[in-house]
Scaffold this motif. Structure first.
Motif, short mmCIF file in Angstrom:
data_model
loop_
_atom_site.label_atom_id
_atom_site.label_comp_id
_atom_site.label_asym_id
_atom_site.label_seq_id
_atom_site.Cartn_x
_atom_site.Cartn_y
_atom_site.Cartn_z
N LEU A 67 0.82 -1.22 0.00
CA LEU A 67 0.00 0.00 0.00
C LEU A 67 0.85 1.27 0.00
CD1 LEU A 67 -2.97 -0.70 2.44
CD2 LEU A 67 -3.15 0.27 0.16
N VAL A 68 1.87 1.31 0.82
CA VAL A 68 2.68 2.52 0.96
C VAL A 68 3.37 2.89 -0.36
CG1 VAL A 68 4.64 3.56 2.16
CG2 VAL A 68 2.90 2.33 3.46
N PRO A 69 4.07 1.95 -1.02
CA PRO A 69 4.67 2.33 -2.30
C PRO A 69 3.62 2.70 -3.35
CG PRO A 69 5.60 0.26 -1.53
CD PRO A 69 4.47 0.60 -0.62
N GLN A 70 2.48 2.02 -3.29
CA GLN A 70 1.40 2.33 -4.22
C GLN A 70 0.91 3.76 -4.01
OE1 GLN A 70 -2.28 0.05 -3.72
NE2 GLN A 70 -2.01 -0.68 -5.82
N GLN A 71 0.78 4.15 -2.74
CA GLN A 71 0.39 5.53 -2.40
C GLN A 71 1.42 6.52 -2.92
OE1 GLN A 71 -0.31 5.22 1.95
NE2 GLN A 71 -1.67 6.95 1.56
N GLY A 72 2.68 6.13 -2.89
CA GLY A 72 3.75 7.00 -3.34
C GLY A 72 3.88 7.08 -4.85
N LEU A 76 2.89 -0.70 -10.78
CA LEU A 76 2.69 -2.11 -10.45
C LEU A 76 3.88 -2.97 -10.89
CD1 LEU A 76 0.76 -4.10 -9.17
CD2 LEU A 76 -0.37 -4.35 -11.38
N ALA A 77 4.44 -2.68 -12.03
CA ALA A 77 5.60 -3.46 -12.51
C ALA A 77 6.78 -3.35 -11.55
CB ALA A 77 6.00 -2.99 -13.90
N ASP A 78 6.98 -2.18 -10.96
CA ASP A 78 8.08 -1.99 -10.02
C ASP A 78 7.77 -2.59 -8.65
OD1 ASP A 78 9.56 -0.61 -11.93
OD2 ASP A 78 8.62 1.31 -11.38
N MET A 79 6.50 -2.82 -8.39
CA MET A 79 6.08 -3.37 -7.11
C MET A 79 6.59 -4.80 -6.90
SD MET A 79 4.12 -2.11 -4.63
CE MET A 79 2.88 -1.09 -5.36
#
Length: 157
Positions: A67-72, A76-79
């Protein structure tokens, strides 16, 4: 000076822009907690060490990690790198649940370790907004934990 302090504190809590985003975060984290709790409850009923709280924390933690990186704004590919870290980290947690006695044939805790790993996957699904996938995964995991042992016992006859 106090105005600056209040404004600074307010700015620190500004990572959630609107009611929709707060609702999305709450739904994803609460669903992760509930689904993890369901799996943990099943394990606790079987007398296993990793129970409700452990599974809830693993699911919520995994959800937060995505969630935190997504918020930032992470794509998705980097996730995938974040998910790799979560999966590896949970592997260490699961390894702590595995006990091998001196006998080569007596290993305990593998199902608990696999359950904690599955719970992390469910948490990741919740964190990514894949709620239906998380619920389906939980139901299938419960079926494996509850029904497969009965089927194996029947097959042994």
């Amino acid at each position: 000076m106090w105005d600056r302090i209040v404004n600074t504190v307010g700015a620190e809590f500004s990572d959630v822009a609107d009611v929709e985003q707060i609702t999305r975060l709450l739904v994803r984290l609460l669903l992760a907690a509930v689904l993890g709790g369901v799996l943990g409850y099943e394990r606790e009923q079987k007398g296993k060490a990793a129970g409700v709280r452990t599974h809830m924390l693993v699911a919520m933690g995994a959800a937060l990690f995505v969630l935190v990186p997504q918020q930032g704004g992470m794509q998705l590919a980097d996730m995938s790198r974040v998910m790799q870290g979560v999966i590896a980290g949970i592997g260490f947690l699961g390894a702590g649940a595995i006990i091998k006695s001196h006998s080569e044939e007596n290993v305990q805790g593998l199902t608990t370790a696999a359950g904690v790993w599955m719970t992390a996957a469910i948490g990741i699904a919740c964190g990514l907004g894949r709620e239906s996938t998380a619920v389906l995964g939980t139901l299938l995991a419960l079926a494996v934990l509850a029904l497969v042992p009965r089927m194996v016992e029947r097959a042994k006859g």
